[in-house]
Structures are given as structure tokens and as C-alpha cells.
Design an enzyme around this catalytic site. Structure first.
Site, PDB file in Angstrom:
ATOM      1  N   GLY A   1      16.648  79.078  20.217  1.00 47.32           N
ATOM      2  CA  GLY A   1      15.446  78.236  20.299  1.00 47.32           C
ATOM      3  C   GLY A   1      14.217  79.093  20.083  1.00 47.32           C
ATOM      4  CB  THR A   2      12.988  80.729  17.097  1.00 47.03           C
ATOM      5  OG1 THR A   2      14.290  81.323  17.216  1.00 47.03           O
ATOM      6  CG2 THR A   2      11.975  81.792  16.757  1.00 47.03           C
ATOM      7  N   GLY A   3      10.813  78.918  19.520  1.00 51.54           N
ATOM      8  CA  GLY A   3       9.514  78.256  19.559  1.00 51.54           C
ATOM      9  C   GLY A   3       8.479  79.274  19.997  1.00 51.54           C
TER      10      GLY A   3
ATOM     11  CB  SER B   1       4.675  74.420  27.455  1.00 53.85           C
ATOM     12  OG  SER B   1       5.184  74.285  28.758  1.00 53.85           O
TER      13      SER B   1
ATOM     14  CE  LYS C   1       5.084  80.400  35.337  1.00 55.35           C
ATOM     15  NZ  LYS C   1       5.625  79.891  34.112  1.00 55.35           N
TER      16      LYS C   1
ATOM     17  CD  GLU D   1      10.336  72.344  29.815  1.00 59.53           C
ATOM     18  OE1 GLU D   1       9.193  72.818  29.946  1.00 59.53           O
ATOM     19  OE2 GLU D   1      11.368  73.045  29.752  1.00 59.53           O
TER      20      GLU D   1
HETATM   21  N1  NDP Z   1       4.580  78.073  26.161  1.00 64.87           N
HETATM   22  C1  NDP Z   1       4.270  78.725  27.264  1.00 64.87           C
HETATM   23  O1  NDP Z   1       3.191  79.338  27.368  1.00 64.87           O
HETATM   24  C2  NDP Z   1       5.237  78.782  28.402  1.00 64.87           C
HETATM   25  C3  NDP Z   1       6.439  78.087  28.363  1.00 64.87           C
HETATM   26  N2  NDP Z   1       7.299  78.234  29.418  1.00 64.87           N
HETATM   27  C4  NDP Z   1       8.600  77.570  29.382  1.00 64.87           C
HETATM   28  O2  NDP Z   1       9.361  78.139  28.326  1.00 64.87           O
HETATM   29  C5  NDP Z   1      10.284  77.184  27.779  1.00 64.87           C
HETATM   30  C6  NDP Z   1      10.086  77.109  26.275  1.00 64.87           C
HETATM   31  O3  NDP Z   1       8.777  76.598  26.020  1.00 64.87           O
HETATM   32  P1  NDP Z   1       8.020  76.742  24.627  1.00 64.87           P
HETATM   33  O4  NDP Z   1       8.373  78.009  23.976  1.00 64.87           O
HETATM   34  O5  NDP Z   1       6.591  76.438  24.901  1.00 64.87           O
HETATM   35  O6  NDP Z   1       8.687  75.536  23.801  1.00 64.87           O
HETATM   36  P2  NDP Z   1       8.616  75.225  22.235  1.00 64.87           P
HETATM   37  O7  NDP Z   1       8.647  73.746  22.116  1.00 64.87           O
HETATM   38  O8  NDP Z   1       7.483  75.961  21.589  1.00 64.87           O
HETATM   39  O9  NDP Z   1       9.958  75.840  21.672  1.00 64.87           O
HETATM   40  C7  NDP Z   1      11.231  75.273  21.854  1.00 64.87           C
HETATM   41  C8  NDP Z   1      12.068  75.706  20.678  1.00 64.87           C
HETATM   42  O10 NDP Z   1      13.435  75.345  20.907  1.00 64.87           O
HETATM   43  C9  NDP Z   1      13.941  74.849  19.676  1.00 64.87           C
HETATM   44  N3  NDP Z   1      15.112  74.012  19.861  1.00 64.87           N
HETATM   45  C10 NDP Z   1      15.280  72.946  20.678  1.00 64.87           C
HETATM   46  N4  NDP Z   1      16.492  72.412  20.512  1.00 64.87           N
HETATM   47  C11 NDP Z   1      17.112  73.155  19.570  1.00 64.87           C
HETATM   48  C12 NDP Z   1      18.375  73.089  18.933  1.00 64.87           C
HETATM   49  N5  NDP Z   1      19.265  72.149  19.263  1.00 64.87           N
HETATM   50  N6  NDP Z   1      18.684  74.010  17.999  1.00 64.87           N
HETATM   51  C13 NDP Z   1      17.797  74.956  17.658  1.00 64.87           C
HETATM   52  N7  NDP Z   1      16.563  75.075  18.213  1.00 64.87           N
HETATM   53  C14 NDP Z   1      16.241  74.184  19.147  1.00 64.87           C
HETATM   54  C15 NDP Z   1      12.787  74.048  19.105  1.00 64.87           C
HETATM   55  O11 NDP Z   1      13.018  73.772  17.729  1.00 64.87           O
HETATM   56  P3  NDP Z   1      12.310  72.512  16.991  1.00 64.87           P
HETATM   57  O12 NDP Z   1      11.027  73.029  16.454  1.00 64.87           O
HETATM   58  O13 NDP Z   1      13.256  72.118  15.917  1.00 64.87           O
HETATM   59  O14 NDP Z   1      12.117  71.440  18.022  1.00 64.87           O
HETATM   60  C16 NDP Z   1      11.650  75.033  19.360  1.00 64.87           C
HETATM   61  O15 NDP Z   1      11.588  75.988  18.343  1.00 64.87           O
HETATM   62  C17 NDP Z   1      10.004  75.879  28.542  1.00 64.87           C
HETATM   63  O16 NDP Z   1      10.896  75.758  29.629  1.00 64.87           O
HETATM   64  C18 NDP Z   1       8.564  76.071  29.074  1.00 64.87           C
HETATM   65  O17 NDP Z   1       8.303  75.307  30.237  1.00 64.87           O
HETATM   66  C19 NDP Z   1       7.050  79.090  30.461  1.00 64.87           C
HETATM   67  C20 NDP Z   1       5.877  79.770  30.524  1.00 64.87           C
HETATM   68  C21 NDP Z   1       4.843  79.626  29.554  1.00 64.87           C
HETATM   69  C1  KPL Z   2       1.121  79.781  34.632  1.00 59.58           C
HETATM   70  C2  KPL Z   2       1.068  80.165  33.201  1.00 59.58           C
HETATM   71  C3  KPL Z   2      -0.060  79.521  32.484  1.00 59.58           C
HETATM   72  C4  KPL Z   2       0.727  81.626  33.127  1.00 59.58           C
HETATM   73  O1  KPL Z   2       1.078  82.271  34.266  1.00 59.58           O
HETATM   74  C5  KPL Z   2       2.414  79.878  32.618  1.00 59.58           C
HETATM   75  O2  KPL Z   2       3.211  80.761  32.630  1.00 59.58           O
HETATM   76  C6  KPL Z   2       2.876  78.534  32.184  1.00 59.58           C
HETATM   77  O3  KPL Z   2       2.194  77.836  31.421  1.00 59.58           O
HETATM   78  O4  KPL Z   2       4.002  78.147  32.565  1.00 59.58           O
END
Ligand code: NDP
Ligand code: KPL
Length: 318
Positions: A13-15, A269, A199, A281
Site C-alpha cells: 500500500g504505497t500511499g 488523513s 495516539k 477508518e
Molecule cells: N497521512 C498521515 O499523515 C498519517 C496517516 N496515518 C495512518 O496511516 C495509514 C495510511 O494512511 P495514508 O498513507 O494517509 O493513506 P493513503 O490513502 O494515502 O494510502 C493508502 C494506500 O494503500 C493503497 N491500497 C489500498 N488497498 C490496496 C490494495 N488492495 N492493493 C494495493 N494498494 C492498496 C492505496 O492505493 P489506491 O491509491 O489504489 O487506493 C493507497 O496507495 C492510515 O491508517 C492512517 O490513519 C498515521 C499518521 C499520519
Molecule cells: C497527530 C499527527 C498529526 C502527527 O502527530 C498524526 O500523526 C496523524 O495525523 O495521525
């Protein structure tokens, strides 16, 4: 794994999170393989770009990118960067890309997120949780905006080292060392549940309120009503945590509240999921802590109300 060889890392999952940490690890010399879905062809053509307020413009090209886990080499560490709502769907990919005693690290927010996956993973795989303290989002396919922070705190959940505290500690240390080698802060958390509750002190108020009030952190922190609501929600998280045996000092919540005032304006997010009509989520960030607190005899009415309002939005926004 051969002694002396750097661990091979797979990003499932490369987001925003998967892309950021994957790029940082690749730049530190790790052999990183990225599983993608909708952004696969763009990333193959254009690579991954991180536009970071801290590190400047970073680029990874070519990217070892895959549209299917079947093509990935077996990895020693699998970093799951998908949303918690995709975990069960991704279980076959995790199993496919895992070396026989691989460590699977869920870089995700929420409570009990490991439990659902544990039930479907082979016993030979170690499962860990990682709490990311970072502000990062996707600005376009393969384009990651890194606004601030970056630390990852890790804890062991379950697996072959469950009954061996020395081994589980060593595995978590190994994971933290990966991030430190990439120049990021990373702490070992002795108690993963406690770390997940901590968290939530931030995610419960800000993630949900950003969607409900359509407001980022700066306006949320500027308005007297939203400030009070945030503090009340934080207090309820502390109550729920304490009922479940995890005492989090009030000073921890106060410090998170204060540090948010100094953060760059930030959309959590969950707001990005709302904007792009993706599932929220809610199970991990609201339902699981509410259920855990209720099982311990503790009702959290403000969080419950927020959860119900968000559930309505989640059902109607797509
Ligand atoms: N963003 C932030 O600053 C923070 C996020 N988090 C947590 O981190 C986690 C990830 O968040 P975030 O990075 O923002 O999410 P994103 O939506 O940016 O990334 C999720 C990725 O997972 C991929 N994905 C989902 N399903 C599949 C699948 N079946 N096969 C391949 N790829 C898949 C998505 O692809 P596709 O594009 O195709 O949907 C997307 O690239 C969450 O739990 C969030 O709460 C925690 C702290 C901070
Ligand atoms: C709390 C924060 C903004 C940075 O610590 C984060 O990690 C989140 O969005 O889940």
C-alpha cells in the site's frame, strides 16, 4: 536472512505513509519493493516524489513497483501503508510477499488493528504495530507532500516471539533501527495497546472533527467551541484508556493540544478519505476504542456522538 545483508523491505500500500517511509528507506540503501494499485503505471513511468518541508524535494526513480504481490520478491519486513479498512483484503498480498519468518508492521492509526489480520496470517509471521507521528498526504499519483514530523514508534503484537520478551524486544529494536538508519526518530514501545491509545488522544478529536466541521487544524484551534470540544474528546480518550488499564497523564493530552497549535495547518488523513469518497477508518479510530471502553464499564458519550455522526457521513458520502 543472510547475516550482513540489509533486510529487504516490502511496502504493502504505497500511499502517503507507505510512499514516504519507503522512499526514505530506499534512499538509506535498503532494497525496497512497492505494491501499488491505482497509481502503479504513473509510478512506473514517473517514479515517486516526496516534497518535504524538512528534506526538500526527494525523488525515487526507477521504483521497484508491482501491481501484484505475486511478482514481488520475498521480503524480510513488510510495511503496511494501506488504510485499516483495506487490511483483510490485503492479507493474501502480505502472505504472498512475506519471507518465512517475516515481520509485518502495520503503519496505521487506531486500536486493535492487528487483531483482524492476525487471525488470517500464518503463525510464523511476526506482527507489529507502528504509530506514525507525521503530517503527510498524497498530492497526486506518486506525489507525496510531507508537511512536518516523521517519527515512528513500534511495538510487538504477536507471533513466534510472543512468549519470548527478549526476542520480541530484539525484533522491535531491529524495526526501529531501520527507521533510524533512514534518519527518522523511532522508539520501541513496551506496550503496543498503550501506544495505540496514546495516539488516539490526537486522532479521535482531530480526524473526525475535520470531516464533520470541514476544518483543518488551524481553524479548529482558533475557534473557542472547537477548542473546547477537542479538549473534551481528549479527556474521554484518557478515560477510556484508563478504564482499559492504560493510564495516560493529563499532561500528555495538554502537550498534544499545545503542539497542534504550532503545527502547520493540516488536514488529517480521514479528511482526505472523505474528500476522495473513500471509506473512513471509523472501525479502528472510533468503534474499537468505544467497544473496549464499554467492555470495561466506561461510556464515552461525546466520542459516541461523534462516531454516530461520522457513520452517517461514511454511509452517505460515496
Ligand atoms: N497521512 C498521515 O499523515 C498519517 C496517516 N496515518 C495512518 O496511516 C495509514 C495510511 O494512511 P495514508 O498513507 O494517509 O493513506 P493513503 O490513502 O494515502 O494510502 C493508502 C494506500 O494503500 C493503497 N491500497 C489500498 N488497498 C490496496 C490494495 N488492495 N492493493 C494495493 N494498494 C492498496 C492505496 O492505493 P489506491 O491509491 O489504489 O487506493 C493507497 O496507495 C492510515 O491508517 C492512517 O490513519 C498515521 C499518521 C499520519
Ligand atoms: C497527530 C499527527 C498529526 C502527527 O502527530 C498524526 O500523526 C496523524 O495525523 O495521525
Amino acid at each position: 536472512m543472510d547475516a550482513g545483508r540489509k533486510p529487504r523491505v516490502g511496502i504493502i500500500g504505497t500511499g502517503a505513509i507507505g510512499g514516504f517511509y519507503g522512499v526514505m528507506l530506499a534512499r538509506a540503501g535498503f532494497d525496497v519493493h512497492f505494491l501499488l494499485r491505482s497509481e502503479f503505471s504513473t509510478v512506473v513511468e514517473q517514479g515517486l516524489q516526496v516534497n518535504s518541508a524538512q528534506y526538500g524535494a526527494l525523488s525515487l526513480k526507477p521504483v521497484q513497483a508491482y501491481a501484484s504481490a505475486e511478482e514481488m520478491p520475498l521480503c524480510d519486513w513488510l510495511l503496511v501503508g494501506a488504510k485499516t479498512t483495506s487490511n483483510l483484503q490485503l492479507a493474501p498480498a502480505i502472505i504472498q510477499a512475506a519471507a518465512p519468518d517475516a515481520k509485518v508492521l502495520l503503519l496505521q492509526n487506531g486500536l486493535d488493528v492487528e487483531d483482524g489480520l492476525r487471525a488470517v496470517l500464518p503463525e510464523s509471521l511476526h506482527l507489529l504495530g507502528g504509530l506514525c507521528f507525521i503530517c503527510v498526504h498524497r498530492a497526486g499519483p506518486g506525489q507525496i507532500e510531507h508537511q512536518a514530523l516523521g517519527a515512528v514508534n513500534l511495538g510487538y503484537h504477536s507471533g513466534p516471539a510472543s512468549a519470548d520478551p527478549v526476542l520480541s524486544q530484539a525484533i522491535v529494536e531491529e524495526g526501529a533501527a531501520l527507521f533510524r538508519e533512514a534518519g527518522l526518530d523511532s522508539k520501541v514501545m513496551g506496550n503496543l495497546q498503550q501506544a495505540r491509545w496514546q495516539k488516539l488522544v490526537w486522532n479521535v478529536p482531530y480526524n473526525g472533527l475535520s470531516v464533520l466541521l470541514k476544518a483543518s487544524t488551524t481553524p479548529l484551534m482558533a475557534d473557542p467551541d472547537s477548542r473546547e470540544l477537542i479538549q473534551n474528546l481528549m479527556q474521554e480518550v484518557l478515560l477510556g484508556a484508563a478504564a482499559c488499564g492504560h493510564v495516560i497523564p493529563d499532561a500528555y493530552a495538554q502537550q498534544l493540544f499545545k503542539s497542534t497549535e504550532h503545527m502547520p495547518d493540516y488536514w488529517p488523513s480521514m479528511y482526505h478519505d472523505f474528500l476522495h469518497q473513500r471509506p473512513l477508518e471509523l472501525a479502528a479510530i472510533y468503534a474499537a476504542p468505544l467497544a473496549a471502553a464499554r467492555a470495561a464499564g466506561c461510556e464515552l458519550p461525546k466520542i459516541q456522538a461523534l462516531y454516530q455522526a461520522l457513520s452517517f457521513i461514511d454511509r452517505h458520502h460515496a
